[in-house]
Design an enzyme around this catalytic site. Structure first.
Site, PDB file in Angstrom:
ATOM      1  N   ARG A 131      39.488  79.754  -1.193  1.00 58.65           N
ATOM      2  CA  ARG A 131      39.099  78.374  -0.843  1.00 58.65           C
ATOM      3  C   ARG A 131      39.424  78.177   0.633  1.00 58.65           C
ATOM      4  O   ARG A 131      40.545  78.386   1.069  1.00 58.65           O
ATOM      5  CB  ARG A 131      39.879  77.375  -1.695  1.00 58.65           C
ATOM      6  CG  ARG A 131      39.778  75.905  -1.262  1.00 58.65           C
ATOM      7  CD  ARG A 131      38.374  75.369  -1.417  1.00 58.65           C
ATOM      8  NE  ARG A 131      38.331  73.916  -1.449  1.00 58.65           N
ATOM      9  CZ  ARG A 131      38.299  73.107  -0.379  1.00 58.65           C
ATOM     10  NH1 ARG A 131      38.347  73.631   0.839  1.00 58.65           N
ATOM     11  NH2 ARG A 131      38.221  71.809  -0.537  1.00 58.65           N
ATOM     12  N   GLU A 158      29.562  68.214  -1.881  1.00 62.53           N
ATOM     13  CA  GLU A 158      29.593  68.768  -3.226  1.00 62.53           C
ATOM     14  C   GLU A 158      28.190  69.113  -3.731  1.00 62.53           C
ATOM     15  O   GLU A 158      27.219  68.400  -3.448  1.00 62.53           O
ATOM     16  CB  GLU A 158      30.234  67.760  -4.196  1.00 62.53           C
ATOM     17  CG  GLU A 158      31.704  67.495  -3.912  1.00 62.53           C
ATOM     18  CD  GLU A 158      32.575  68.704  -4.208  1.00 62.53           C
ATOM     19  OE1 GLU A 158      32.369  69.344  -5.257  1.00 62.53           O
ATOM     20  OE2 GLU A 158      33.453  69.006  -3.380  1.00 62.53           O
ATOM     21  N   ASP A 193      36.472  70.241   3.812  1.00 63.73           N
ATOM     22  CA  ASP A 193      35.888  69.777   2.556  1.00 63.73           C
ATOM     23  C   ASP A 193      34.381  69.672   2.775  1.00 63.73           C
ATOM     24  O   ASP A 193      33.926  68.871   3.607  1.00 63.73           O
ATOM     25  CB  ASP A 193      36.477  68.417   2.175  1.00 63.73           C
ATOM     26  CG  ASP A 193      36.603  68.236   0.672  1.00 63.73           C
ATOM     27  OD1 ASP A 193      36.184  69.152  -0.064  1.00 63.73           O
ATOM     28  OD2 ASP A 193      37.117  67.183   0.248  1.00 63.73           O
ATOM     29  N   ARG A 206      42.742  79.532  -7.130  1.00 64.93           N
ATOM     30  CA  ARG A 206      42.131  80.066  -5.917  1.00 64.93           C
ATOM     31  C   ARG A 206      43.183  80.217  -4.823  1.00 64.93           C
ATOM     32  O   ARG A 206      44.200  79.523  -4.815  1.00 64.93           O
ATOM     33  CB  ARG A 206      41.013  79.135  -5.430  1.00 64.93           C
ATOM     34  CG  ARG A 206      39.919  78.890  -6.435  1.00 64.93           C
ATOM     35  CD  ARG A 206      38.914  77.858  -5.945  1.00 64.93           C
ATOM     36  NE  ARG A 206      39.544  76.561  -5.674  1.00 64.93           N
ATOM     37  CZ  ARG A 206      38.875  75.463  -5.351  1.00 64.93           C
ATOM     38  NH1 ARG A 206      37.547  75.499  -5.240  1.00 64.93           N
ATOM     39  NH2 ARG A 206      39.517  74.338  -5.122  1.00 64.93           N
TER      40      ARG A 206
END
Length: 296
Positions: A158, A166, A163, A206
């Site tokens: 990750r 999505e 971020d 992760r």
């Protein structure tokens, strides 16, 4: 002729037998002593004794002791280096705690490997190839590409500190620019060799890591480049955010501001923008939001 009596004898017969046994024992001792003297004075015995003495003397020579010490140290050093740098980790759970960095430390430990697949726009899977081509990975040692061979044999990474928008999951619609971010990361990383500086393991198993890729003579921070492309924002959370140091976090926030000012990627929206964090919070709280409206 009378039969010899085994059960009885006269005293003179007993004395005679004793004297005969003593003479025989004396002869045996004399013979053994003579043989011992002959062996000790022989050339073979002398050579063996001399060779043994020379061998012991050679072992105690300073040069021999030095060579033995150097060889032993080299073997132990190679073993330590193999355990530290050349050991392959098949999955995230195999990575020892010595690779975990404190969030305020500079990068010191890393894992190197080839990207085999991209998950969402901010994570991927890595086949660990310690020491890379120095250990003949890609030359004599092949990185598998079959799905069966890669199962339970890759590390889920990750990207730290960012971020991305999505994608569609669990019946939730994808965010705008989610596919663009995924396509960018796929083109940038898939099949390439990368170095990952591990910060921690998250709740999904992760590895959260800062990832670098070499482009020509330059080494690029993948998360930083994604922020500059406007296809990710700085990871915002009350706790658990990892950057690898305050200076790295500062660089990430500066890159995000630059992308906003230039209207890059998802920051090209002219009205409202729902960040990935806001999107997650909205569905976690069961609310609604307007989403992103881009140009045109």
């Amino acid at each position: 002729m009378p039969w010899f009596n085994f059960w009885s004898s006269s005293s003179s017969d007993t004395a005679s037998l004793t004297e005969q046994a003593n003479r025989t024992g004396s002869k045996v001792q004399q013979t053994a002593s003579k043989l011992r003297n002959e062996v000790e004075t022989s050339d073979t015995f002398t050579d063996l004794t001399s060779s043994k003495s020379r061998f012991i003397a050679a072992l105690t020579q300073p040069n021999t002791l030095l060579a033995t010490t150097v060889l032993t140290t080299a073997i132990l050093t190679l073993f330590t280096l193999q355990r530290r740098f050349a050991r392959r980790f098949p999955t995230a759970t195999d990575i020892p705690s010595t690779f975990i960095l404190h969030s305020q430390r500079r990068f010191t430990r890393s894992i190197f490997g080839r990207v085999t697949s991209i998950g969402d726009a901010d994570n991927f899977r890595l086949f660990h190839t310690p020491l890379g081509r120095l250990a003949f990975w890609g030359l004599l040692r092949k990185v598998p590409d079959a799905v069966k061979s890669l199962k339970n044999n890759t590390i889920h990474i990750r990207l730290a500190g960012i971020d991305a928008p999505e994608l569609s999951h669990f019946g939730r619609p994808a965010q705008p620019y989610g596919k663009e971010a995924l396509d960018w990361l796929t083109a940038y990383l898939k099949g390439r060799r990368v170095r990952c500086y591990v910060h921690k393991q998250d709740q999904y198993g992760r590895v959260v890591a800062t990832v670098f890729i070499r482009k020509g003579l330059l080494r690029r921070d993948v998360g930083l480049q994604m922020l500059r492309a406007g296809l990710a924002g700085v990871y915002e959370a009350k706790s658990g955010a990892e950057f690898g140091g305050k200076d790295v976090e500062g660089n990430y926030r500066a890159a995000e501001k630059w992308a906003k000012r230039k209207g890059r990627g998802m920051w090209a929206a002219t009205k409202t923008l729902e960040t990935p964090r806001e999107y997650k919070n909205r569905y976690r709280e069961g609310g609604t939001a307007t989403g992103v409206e881009g140009k045109g």
